[in-house]
Motif scaffolding. Structure first.
Motif, short mmCIF file in Angstrom:
data_model
loop_
_atom_site.label_atom_id
_atom_site.label_comp_id
_atom_site.label_asym_id
_atom_site.label_seq_id
_atom_site.Cartn_x
_atom_site.Cartn_y
_atom_site.Cartn_z
N ILE A 35 -2.98 0.45 -9.16
CA ILE A 35 -3.62 1.72 -8.81
C ILE A 35 -3.64 1.92 -7.30
CG2 ILE A 35 -5.77 3.04 -8.90
CD1 ILE A 35 -6.37 1.65 -11.57
N LEU A 36 -4.03 0.87 -6.58
CA LEU A 36 -4.11 0.98 -5.12
C LEU A 36 -2.74 1.17 -4.50
CD1 LEU A 36 -6.76 -1.84 -4.59
CD2 LEU A 36 -7.12 0.61 -4.19
N GLY A 37 -1.72 0.55 -5.08
CA GLY A 37 -0.37 0.75 -4.57
C GLY A 37 0.07 2.19 -4.72
N THR A 38 -0.29 2.81 -5.85
CA THR A 38 0.02 4.23 -6.05
C THR A 38 -0.70 5.08 -5.02
OG1 THR A 38 0.38 3.95 -8.42
CG2 THR A 38 -0.21 6.16 -7.66
N LEU A 39 -1.99 4.83 -4.82
CA LEU A 39 -2.76 5.61 -3.85
C LEU A 39 -2.19 5.43 -2.44
CD1 LEU A 39 -6.40 4.92 -5.12
CD2 LEU A 39 -5.07 7.03 -5.38
N ALA A 40 -1.81 4.19 -2.10
CA ALA A 40 -1.28 3.93 -0.76
C ALA A 40 0.05 4.64 -0.54
CB ALA A 40 -1.12 2.43 -0.54
N ARG A 41 0.81 4.86 -1.63
CA ARG A 41 2.09 5.57 -1.50
C ARG A 41 1.90 7.08 -1.44
NH1 ARG A 41 3.59 1.74 -5.35
NH2 ARG A 41 3.37 3.22 -7.07
N VAL A 42 0.95 7.58 -2.26
CA VAL A 42 0.85 9.03 -2.46
C VAL A 42 -0.12 9.69 -1.49
CG1 VAL A 42 0.18 10.79 -4.13
CG2 VAL A 42 1.53 8.82 -4.87
N CYS A 43 -1.27 9.05 -1.24
CA CYS A 43 -2.32 9.70 -0.44
C CYS A 43 -1.91 10.07 0.98
CB CYS A 43 -3.57 8.82 -0.42
SG CYS A 43 -4.45 8.82 -1.99
N PRO A 44 -1.11 9.24 1.70
CA PRO A 44 -0.74 9.65 3.05
C PRO A 44 -0.07 11.02 3.11
CG PRO A 44 -0.25 7.34 2.74
CD PRO A 44 -0.64 7.89 1.39
N THR A 45 0.73 11.36 2.09
CA THR A 45 1.39 12.66 2.06
C THR A 45 0.48 13.74 1.48
OG1 THR A 45 3.61 11.71 1.90
CG2 THR A 45 3.32 13.96 1.07
N SER A 46 -0.23 13.39 0.40
CA SER A 46 -1.06 14.39 -0.26
C SER A 46 -2.32 14.73 0.53
CB SER A 46 -1.48 13.89 -1.65
OG SER A 46 -0.36 13.72 -2.47
N LEU A 47 -2.97 13.71 1.09
CA LEU A 47 -4.25 13.90 1.78
C LEU A 47 -4.17 13.68 3.28
CD1 LEU A 47 -6.54 11.96 -0.76
CD2 LEU A 47 -5.85 14.37 -0.80
N GLY A 48 -3.18 12.92 3.73
CA GLY A 48 -3.06 12.62 5.15
C GLY A 48 -3.21 11.13 5.42
N ARG A 49 -2.50 10.64 6.43
CA ARG A 49 -2.53 9.21 6.76
C ARG A 49 -3.91 8.73 7.16
NH1 ARG A 49 1.60 7.81 11.24
NH2 ARG A 49 0.65 5.76 10.87
N ASP A 50 -4.69 9.60 7.77
CA ASP A 50 -5.98 9.19 8.30
C ASP A 50 -7.14 9.65 7.41
OD1 ASP A 50 -4.66 8.11 10.53
OD2 ASP A 50 -4.63 10.08 11.51
N HIS A 51 -6.84 10.14 6.24
CA HIS A 51 -7.90 10.57 5.33
C HIS A 51 -8.70 9.33 4.88
CE1 HIS A 51 -9.85 12.15 1.70
NE2 HIS A 51 -9.63 13.37 2.19
N PRO A 52 -10.02 9.45 4.74
CA PRO A 52 -10.84 8.30 4.34
C PRO A 52 -10.37 7.64 3.05
CG PRO A 52 -12.25 10.09 5.10
CD PRO A 52 -10.86 10.64 5.07
#
Length: 475
Positions: free
Chosen positions: A416-433
């Protein structure tokens, strides 16, 4: 396949992601909504009323077969049923570990004491299977799971058959994996328990040599010729392999069935039945290294542009793992896990959220069998996946992963964390909490799995990003 309850199978099992697929069935990780646990759900791919009668009957027999077997060395069935469209499903325990084949591919030839310990467990499983009047018919290293606690479990009974029951294959049909099938099965003979013992022998051969039989042959015809006319190479006289063990493997893989041991009990008599605590710990350590490598690979999957500034992965020595967690939840290959799909499972035959676009169908083809088989995603598919990860969903998935970490279900948390680490930088931003929190907990998993160097590097990278955010007044 029809489902009820907006993606809930049989009003109880919420399908989460595909784990694998065969010719006639697909296996998913699911959440048991009644008992609050994760399970493996095997579903007949062809559906209910439209299914081939032979395929349907084979699936039904698998459920019936497993229900009559009780052994710690055989995967446990927890439920069975059919969805509203008549598609049958089978619910099994979800094992936390790696396949025996994966273990050998990483470690090479295994220590003799480990080979004996694993062989004893497989043999005990076969003893229970045969006492139930069943032949597995597909005993091979990829159908043996070794868990983080050191438990060895025989699974995948899709080809099993009740002794003296009506066969479900036509004359001349051969089912199973050629490298691990005995000559009499190749010739079309009815399966007997000695065929499973042959498979045990090829498993032991693989563990002792670090390779499956006939690896020099790529064509099925060549493998069949070797099996029937030549046989598995003899191990007698091989340096580093005790003669008694070589003799046992040679006997198990005899082409002439009458020269093999007659029963699992006879094989057990030739093996040391007690497993020393240090051997069990050795097995746990090897599995831990595999799981650790998969967790590290999940970090490497992050596209270079999305990796936090300053992140590097140093070479680190093997670190002993903390005591193994129970075998309850999480058997996915973290390195091979596909990216999260927003409203459906990665399976063209399973629609949980209505009609799917071309991009969605492309995403459904992502393999789950290993890094070497992984397909690259097109830009369209990547955009579809990235846009599906909203902030509320990412936060929910993060909470789920943190709960799994606290429970000790690290393999599933890593996925799950690997998915979030791949997707969140683009979807939410690299610096998003949420992005930074996912990377923090990813580092926490690496630390707990013994990848200390990689964990420190990722912790440091996340810390630097947090400090940078504080410096801008936004953090």
């Amino acid at each position: 396949m029809a489902t009820a309850g907006g993606g809930v199978l049989g009003d109880r099992y919420r399908l989460l992601r595909p784990l694998g697929a065969g010719g006639t069935s697909r296996v998913y990780e699911a959440e048991d909504l009644t008992l609050g646990r994760r399970v493996a759900v095997k579903v007949l791919a062809a559906g209910g009323l439209n299914a081939d009668p032979v395929v349907f009957e084979r699936f039904r027999r698998e459920a019936e077969t497993l229900a009559r077997i009780s052994s710690a060395s055989v995967v446990r069935v927890q439920d069975a049923g059919a969805d509203s469209g008549g598609t049958p499903f089978l619910v099994m325990e979800l094992l936390d570990g790696v396949e025996l084949l994966t273990l050998v591919e990483r470690e090479g030839a295994l220590p003799v004491e480990v080979v004996e310990t694993v062989a004893v467990s497989i043999c005990r499983g076969l003893e229970a299977v045969h006492e139930a009047g069943v032949v597995h018919r597909d005993v091979k290293p990829s159908n043996v799971m070794v868990t983080r606690s050191g438990r060895v479990v025989l699974h995948d009974f899709g080809l099993s058959r009740v002794l003296d029951n009506t066969p479900l294959t036509g004359v001349g049909d051969v089912v199973g994996t050629p490298r691990h099938l005995p000559p009499e099965t190749m010739r079309g003979a009815s399966p007997r328990p000695t065929a499973d013992l042959y498979g045990l022998g090829t498993c032991m051969y693989t563990m002792l040599t670090g390779r499956e039989p006939f690896t020099d042959e790529e064509e099925v015809a060549g493998i069949v010729f070797q099996v029937v006319d030549v046989g598995v190479p003899r191990l007698a006289g091989t340096p580093g392999i005790p003669e008694r063990l070589a003799a046992l493997v040679d006997a198990l893989t005899e082409r002439d069935v009458v020269r093999r041991p007659a029963s699992a009990a006879e094989v057990l008599d030739a093996l040391p039945l007690g497993s020393a605590p240090e051997t069990t710990q050795l097995v746990r350590d090897m599995v831990a290294r595999c799981v650790r490598d998969q967790a590290v690979a999940s970090v490497h999957q992050v596209a270079p542009a999305l990796v936090p500034d300053g992140f590097t992965v140093p070479d680190v020595p093997d670190v002993p793992e903390s005591p193994a967690a129970p075998d309850a939840v999480g058997a996915p290959d973290a390195a091979a896990a596909p990216a999260e799909t927003p409203e459906y499972l990665g399976n063209p035959q399973v629609t949980l959220g209505g009609p799917r676009s071309t991009a969605e169908q492309e995403a459904a083809q992502w393999p789950t069998t290993g890094a070497s088989d992984r397909l690259a995603l097109s830009g369209t598919t990547q955009q579809m996946v990235m846009s599906g990860m909203t902030e509320p969903k990412a936060t929910s998935r993060l909470r789920e992963a943190v709960t799994l970490v606290h429970r000790g279900d690290l393999q599933e948390a890593v996925r799950i964390l690997g998915t979030l680490a791949r997707v969140c930088p683009t979807s939410l931003g690299r610096d998003h909490p949420t992005t930074l929190a996912a990377q923090f907990w990813q580092a926490m998993c690496l630390s707990r799995l013994g990848a200390g160097g990689e964990a420190v590097a990722l912790f440091s990278a996340v810390s630097e990003r947090c400090e940078a955010e504080r410096g801008t007044g936004r953090g």
